[in-house]
Scaffold this motif. Sequence first.
Motif, PDB file in Angstrom:
ATOM      1  N   ARG A 129      58.214  57.400  78.655  1.00 22.47           N
ATOM      2  CA  ARG A 129      58.068  58.186  77.318  1.00 22.47           C
ATOM      3  C   ARG A 129      57.281  57.567  76.317  1.00 22.47           C
ATOM      4  O   ARG A 129      56.783  57.991  75.438  1.00 22.47           O
ATOM      5  N   ALA A 130      57.650  56.028  76.106  1.00 19.85           N
ATOM      6  CA  ALA A 130      57.168  55.135  75.068  1.00 19.85           C
ATOM      7  C   ALA A 130      55.689  55.118  75.131  1.00 19.85           C
ATOM      8  O   ALA A 130      54.931  55.108  74.246  1.00 19.85           O
ATOM      9  N   ASN A 131      54.856  55.518  76.116  1.00 19.23           N
ATOM     10  CA  ASN A 131      53.526  55.610  76.452  1.00 19.23           C
ATOM     11  C   ASN A 131      52.769  56.696  75.811  1.00 19.23           C
ATOM     12  O   ASN A 131      51.503  57.104  75.959  1.00 19.23           O
ATOM     13  N   ALA A 132      53.583  57.867  75.712  1.00 20.46           N
ATOM     14  CA  ALA A 132      53.164  59.302  75.122  1.00 20.46           C
ATOM     15  C   ALA A 132      52.003  59.256  74.305  1.00 20.46           C
ATOM     16  O   ALA A 132      51.070  59.903  74.490  1.00 20.46           O
ATOM     17  N   SER A 133      52.304  58.589  73.129  1.00 22.27           N
ATOM     18  CA  SER A 133      51.241  58.687  72.051  1.00 22.27           C
ATOM     19  C   SER A 133      49.929  57.887  72.563  1.00 22.27           C
ATOM     20  O   SER A 133      48.750  58.239  71.950  1.00 22.27           O
ATOM     21  N   SER A 134      50.263  56.739  73.045  1.00 20.67           N
ATOM     22  CA  SER A 134      48.934  56.119  73.503  1.00 20.67           C
ATOM     23  C   SER A 134      48.088  56.688  74.366  1.00 20.67           C
ATOM     24  O   SER A 134      46.891  56.749  74.384  1.00 20.67           O
ATOM     25  N   TYR A 135      48.737  57.245  75.332  1.00 20.40           N
ATOM     26  CA  TYR A 135      48.198  58.095  76.152  1.00 20.40           C
ATOM     27  C   TYR A 135      47.268  59.272  75.722  1.00 20.40           C
ATOM     28  O   TYR A 135      46.235  59.654  76.068  1.00 20.40           O
ATOM     29  N   ALA A 136      48.073  59.974  74.655  1.00 23.50           N
ATOM     30  CA  ALA A 136      47.398  61.048  73.997  1.00 23.50           C
ATOM     31  C   ALA A 136      46.198  60.667  73.240  1.00 23.50           C
ATOM     32  O   ALA A 136      45.050  61.323  73.467  1.00 23.50           O
ATOM     33  N   ALA A 137      46.466  59.704  72.590  1.00 28.67           N
ATOM     34  CA  ALA A 137      45.155  59.095  71.842  1.00 28.67           C
ATOM     35  C   ALA A 137      44.022  58.789  72.636  1.00 28.67           C
ATOM     36  O   ALA A 137      42.840  58.937  72.238  1.00 28.67           O
ATOM     37  N   GLY A 138      44.271  58.030  73.719  1.00 29.55           N
ATOM     38  CA  GLY A 138      43.184  57.696  74.686  1.00 29.55           C
ATOM     39  C   GLY A 138      42.628  58.772  75.200  1.00 29.55           C
ATOM     40  O   GLY A 138      41.352  59.040  75.332  1.00 29.55           O
ATOM     41  N   TRP A 139      43.354  59.913  75.598  1.00 31.06           N
ATOM     42  CA  TRP A 139      42.711  60.834  76.258  1.00 31.06           C
ATOM     43  C   TRP A 139      41.777  61.713  75.122  1.00 31.06           C
ATOM     44  O   TRP A 139      40.900  62.500  75.518  1.00 31.06           O
ATOM     45  N   HIS A 140      42.654  61.866  74.142  1.00 36.38           N
ATOM     46  CA  HIS A 140      41.658  62.350  73.064  1.00 36.38           C
ATOM     47  C   HIS A 140      40.175  61.888  72.716  1.00 36.38           C
ATOM     48  O   HIS A 140      39.465  62.677  72.726  1.00 36.38           O
TER      49      HIS A 140
END
Length: 181
Positions: A129-140
Motif C-alpha cells: 500500500r505504501a507504493n500507491a501514491s508513487s505508482y499513481a503519480a508515475g502512471w499519471h
Amino acid sequence: MSASQLPQHPIGAQLSNLGSRWLLVLERTLPNAPQEIWAALTEREQVSKWAPFDPDRDLTETGFVALPEAGRRPSDDESDDTDESIGTVVTVAPQRMLSLVWGGDAIDIELAPTASATIVRLSHTFDDRANASSYAAGWHLCLTALDGLASGLDVPRMVGEDAKLHGWDELQERYEKLFGG
C-alpha cells in the motif's frame, strides 16, 4: 517541448484493498481512435516513449518479454535480470486489452471506444500500500505521455529520474492526499 504543451489530465484514481493486494485504477479519455492508442501501447519503439519500461519486442503476442526500465538497456557484458525487468504478456486483445505481469505486478490496460474518443483504463495490482501514491503519480505521467504520443506530439521522457522534471513530486503528494495516506 514544455510540460504545458502536453495534454493535461486532472488528478484521478481509485485505490482498492483486495485483501492481500491493492488495485490502483486510472481512467483517461483520449481524443484518439483505439487503433492509434493500440499502436502506442504495443509497438516497441512507441512503448518506451510513454511507459516506465522498454520492451525487447512488440507487445502483440503473449509470452515472456524483457521489460527493463525505460531508457536503460544493459550492455553486452551485463544482464538485466532483476524482477523488475522480467515480464509476461498475458492478454492481447487488439484495440481492446493488453495485460502484462511486470516484476510480479499485474498491469491491465483496457480500451473502450466512444463516438469521438477512447477511454483508457489502466489497472495495476501490487502488494505494498505504501507504493500507491508513487505508482499513481508515475502512471499519471505515463498516461499523459501516451496521450501526447497518440496525438503525434514529440513527448519528452517522463519516467525514472526524468519524471521529477515533469511534476512527479507534486503528483505523488496529491495522490497521497487523495488516498488518505
